[in-house]
Scaffold this motif. Structure first.
Motif, PDB file in Angstrom:
ATOM      1  N   ALA A 129       0.811  -1.232   0.000  1.00  0.00           N
ATOM      2  CA  ALA A 129       0.000   0.000   0.000  1.00  0.00           C
ATOM      3  C   ALA A 129       0.839   1.274   0.000  1.00  0.00           C
ATOM      4  O   ALA A 129       0.369   2.336  -0.426  1.00  0.00           O
ATOM      5  N   GLY A 130       2.045   1.210   0.507  1.00  0.00           N
ATOM      6  CA  GLY A 130       2.878   2.411   0.536  1.00  0.00           C
ATOM      7  C   GLY A 130       2.516   3.367   1.658  1.00  0.00           C
ATOM      8  O   GLY A 130       2.895   4.529   1.630  1.00  0.00           O
ATOM      9  N   LEU A 131       1.793   2.908   2.665  1.00  0.00           N
ATOM     10  CA  LEU A 131       1.533   3.720   3.861  1.00  0.00           C
ATOM     11  C   LEU A 131       2.394   3.159   4.992  1.00  0.00           C
ATOM     12  O   LEU A 131       2.809   1.994   4.926  1.00  0.00           O
ATOM     13  N   PRO A 132       2.674   3.977   6.023  1.00  0.00           N
ATOM     14  CA  PRO A 132       3.576   3.494   7.082  1.00  0.00           C
ATOM     15  C   PRO A 132       3.171   2.124   7.622  1.00  0.00           C
ATOM     16  O   PRO A 132       2.007   1.893   7.943  1.00  0.00           O
ATOM     17  N   SER A 133       4.147   1.228   7.682  1.00  0.00           N
ATOM     18  CA  SER A 133       3.854  -0.157   8.069  1.00  0.00           C
ATOM     19  C   SER A 133       4.537  -0.524   9.373  1.00  0.00           C
ATOM     20  O   SER A 133       4.468  -1.667   9.816  1.00  0.00           O
ATOM     21  N   ASP A 134       5.188   0.462  10.010  1.00  0.00           N
ATOM     22  CA  ASP A 134       5.898   0.152  11.261  1.00  0.00           C
ATOM     23  C   ASP A 134       4.933  -0.031  12.420  1.00  0.00           C
ATOM     24  O   ASP A 134       5.146  -0.856  13.298  1.00  0.00           O
ATOM     25  N   ARG A 135       3.850   0.727  12.420  1.00  0.00           N
ATOM     26  CA  ARG A 135       2.830   0.570  13.469  1.00  0.00           C
ATOM     27  C   ARG A 135       1.474   0.668  12.795  1.00  0.00           C
ATOM     28  O   ARG A 135       1.224   1.620  12.050  1.00  0.00           O
ATOM     29  N   PHE A 136       0.602  -0.310  13.037  1.00  0.00           N
ATOM     30  CA  PHE A 136      -0.725  -0.247  12.431  1.00  0.00           C
ATOM     31  C   PHE A 136      -1.750  -0.891  13.337  1.00  0.00           C
ATOM     32  O   PHE A 136      -1.416  -1.658  14.244  1.00  0.00           O
ATOM     33  N   THR A 137      -3.020  -0.541  13.109  1.00  0.00           N
ATOM     34  CA  THR A 137      -4.083  -1.164  13.873  1.00  0.00           C
ATOM     35  C   THR A 137      -5.074  -1.794  12.904  1.00  0.00           C
ATOM     36  O   THR A 137      -5.453  -1.171  11.907  1.00  0.00           O
ATOM     37  N   PHE A 138      -5.460  -3.032  13.190  1.00  0.00           N
ATOM     38  CA  PHE A 138      -6.427  -3.725  12.343  1.00  0.00           C
ATOM     39  C   PHE A 138      -7.785  -3.597  13.016  1.00  0.00           C
ATOM     40  O   PHE A 138      -7.949  -3.989  14.172  1.00  0.00           O
ATOM     41  N   GLU A 139      -8.757  -3.054  12.298  1.00  0.00           N
ATOM     42  CA  GLU A 139     -10.063  -2.742  12.877  1.00  0.00           C
ATOM     43  C   GLU A 139     -11.172  -3.660  12.399  1.00  0.00           C
ATOM     44  O   GLU A 139     -12.343  -3.399  12.648  1.00  0.00           O
ATOM     45  N   GLY A 140     -10.839  -4.699  11.656  1.00  0.00           N
ATOM     46  CA  GLY A 140     -11.856  -5.649  11.188  1.00  0.00           C
ATOM     47  C   GLY A 140     -12.851  -5.003  10.240  1.00  0.00           C
ATOM     48  O   GLY A 140     -12.521  -4.062   9.519  1.00  0.00           O
ATOM     49  N   PHE A 141     -14.089  -5.517  10.236  1.00  0.00           N
ATOM     50  CA  PHE A 141     -15.142  -4.954   9.375  1.00  0.00           C
ATOM     51  C   PHE A 141     -15.822  -3.785  10.090  1.00  0.00           C
ATOM     52  O   PHE A 141     -16.234  -3.943  11.245  1.00  0.00           O
ATOM     53  N   PRO A 142     -15.996  -2.641   9.424  1.00  0.00           N
ATOM     54  CA  PRO A 142     -16.790  -1.568  10.033  1.00  0.00           C
ATOM     55  C   PRO A 142     -18.228  -2.070  10.238  1.00  0.00           C
ATOM     56  O   PRO A 142     -18.678  -2.980   9.530  1.00  0.00           O
ATOM     57  N   ALA A 143     -18.940  -1.458  11.200  1.00  0.00           N
ATOM     58  CA  ALA A 143     -20.308  -1.901  11.489  1.00  0.00           C
ATOM     59  C   ALA A 143     -21.187  -1.789  10.248  1.00  0.00           C
ATOM     60  O   ALA A 143     -20.938  -0.969   9.360  1.00  0.00           O
ATOM     61  N   ALA A 144     -22.231  -2.613  10.216  1.00  0.00           N
ATOM     62  CA  ALA A 144     -23.123  -2.628   9.050  1.00  0.00           C
ATOM     63  C   ALA A 144     -24.007  -1.381   9.011  1.00  0.00           C
ATOM     64  O   ALA A 144     -24.347  -0.884   7.940  1.00  0.00           O
ATOM     65  N   LYS A 145     -24.375  -0.863  10.182  1.00  0.00           N
ATOM     66  CA  LYS A 145     -25.263   0.315  10.206  1.00  0.00           C
ATOM     67  C   LYS A 145     -24.454   1.594  10.323  1.00  0.00           C
ATOM     68  O   LYS A 145     -23.402   1.640  10.949  1.00  0.00           O
ATOM     69  N   ARG A 146     -25.005   2.650   9.731  1.00  0.00           N
ATOM     70  CA  ARG A 146     -24.289   3.916   9.610  1.00  0.00           C
ATOM     71  C   ARG A 146     -23.844   4.494  10.967  1.00  0.00           C
ATOM     72  O   ARG A 146     -22.690   4.912  11.114  1.00  0.00           O
ATOM     73  N   THR A 147     -24.769   4.493  11.950  1.00  0.00           N
ATOM     74  CA  THR A 147     -24.448   5.103  13.242  1.00  0.00           C
ATOM     75  C   THR A 147     -23.247   4.403  13.878  1.00  0.00           C
ATOM     76  O   THR A 147     -22.296   5.058  14.318  1.00  0.00           O
ATOM     77  N   GLY A 148     -23.285   3.086  13.905  1.00  0.00           N
ATOM     78  CA  GLY A 148     -22.199   2.314  14.513  1.00  0.00           C
ATOM     79  C   GLY A 148     -20.899   2.515  13.755  1.00  0.00           C
ATOM     80  O   GLY A 148     -19.821   2.631  14.347  1.00  0.00           O
ATOM     81  N   ARG A 149     -21.031   2.563  12.432  1.00  0.00           N
ATOM     82  CA  ARG A 149     -19.840   2.715  11.586  1.00  0.00           C
ATOM     83  C   ARG A 149     -19.180   4.070  11.831  1.00  0.00           C
ATOM     84  O   ARG A 149     -17.978   4.173  12.031  1.00  0.00           O
TER      85      ARG A 149
END
Ligand code: SAM
Length: 287
Positions: A129-149
């Motif tokens: 991807a070419g974005l910093p790879s030294d520290r990252f956070t994996f957030e899984g799937f965003p919520a299905a509904k807009r408010t939660g997302r």
């Protein structure tokens, strides 16, 4: 049994390809051939993989909604001397895929758990991807509904590490819209689509540009997605302005370092730790 595997029974956690079958590792094939049983997320789906690699081991279904009795029954087979391999539909089991409860219970019962590493969409996307790879956070799937997302995205606005999401074709447009709204049109992101497959596409731009790009062509909305968002720019250390320093210095004339720092923090809103360090320096200089 493969390379460093010994003969003692184990639960093997085996990664499989996320598209390109050429990414199957030799060790994964060897383990899947030699275990007594393969627990698969979807046995019909995995049958194609087994056929391709000439693996004839018996398969049984395993999902995260499999009940406790199912988990215990699989593990009791390992305790009785059989080896079991866990696979998911694609990539590394447990990464947004079933397996956590099985591994947790296996470890609680001191059952040997052996990882057989391979492809994972997170590292595949990040590596190109070419974005910093030294520290990252994996957030899984965003919520299905807009408010939660949106709430999820808002909690990440100040995150300085690179942020990685999975997304499905059904929600890719909604997610990009909400990212743009919450992170701002200027925030850089990379869409990694159909990795390792025929229509693999990696497109990096500002979220504003990404939104137009993906809406321009319906084909760009198809397939599987990893979205990587650049982290926020770190805020510079809070500078101690002249007024704050004057307050701290006056209070130090009649209070201890700790008290002067605490009171200055109360008056000015500056962090106590920062003031404590500065107060120590001032009191040392004056002693
Ligand atoms: N366990 C898998 C792994 O190791 O990456 C992930 C399983 S999760 C149920 C499926 C999601 O992973 C997809 O919706 C997509 O977000 C991402 N994914 C899987 N394969 C992909 C691919 N070939 N290209 C892009 N994203 C992929």
């Amino acid at each position: 049994m493969a390379s460093n595997e010994n003969d003692s029974p184990a639960l093997y956690i085996v990664a499989t390809p996320i598209g390109n079958l050429g990414d199957m590792t030799a060790r994964a094939i060897e383990v899947l051939r030699s275990v007594d049983l393969i627990a698969a997320e979807d046995t019909r789906h995995s049958a194609r993989l087994m056929q391709h690699f000439g693996i004839t081991t018996r398969m049984t279904p395993y999902h995260d909604f499999s009940d406790d009795a199912r988990v215990e029954s699989l593990l009791s087979q390992v305790l009785e001397g059989q080896s079991i391999a866990l696979i998911s539909d694609a990539g590394t089991p447990l990464i947004s895929d079933p397996g956590y409860r099985l591994v947790q219970r296996a470890r609680e019962q001191s059952i040997r758990v052996v990882p057989i590493p391979g492809v994972c969409a997170i590292t595949t996307a990040l590596s190109a991807a070419g974005l910093p790879s030294d520290r990252f956070t994996f957030e899984g799937f965003p919520a299905a509904k807009r408010t939660g997302r949106q709430k999820h995205f808002q909690s990440l606005v100040q995150e300085t590490r690179t942020i990685i999401f999975y997304e499905s074709p059904h929600r890719i447009l909604d997610s990009i819209d909400d990212m743009l709204e919450v992170f701002g049109a200027q925030r850089e992101a990379v869409i990694c689509r159909e990795l390792t497959k025929t229509f693999e596409t990696l497109y990096g731009a500002s979220l504003g540009q990404l939104q137009s790009w993906i809406r321009e062509d319906a084909n760009r909305q198809r397939g599987e997605f990893v979205i990587i968002v650049r982290g926020a720019v770190a805020q510079p250390e809070e500078a101690l302005n002249a007024e704050v320093l004057r307050t701290l210095t006056i209070l130090l004339e009649s209070l201890s370092v700790k008290q002067a720092a605490a009171l200055t923090a109360q008056i000015t809103g500056v962090k106590k730790n920062l003031l404590y360090e500065r107060a120590l320096e001032i009191s040392k200089a004056h002693s």
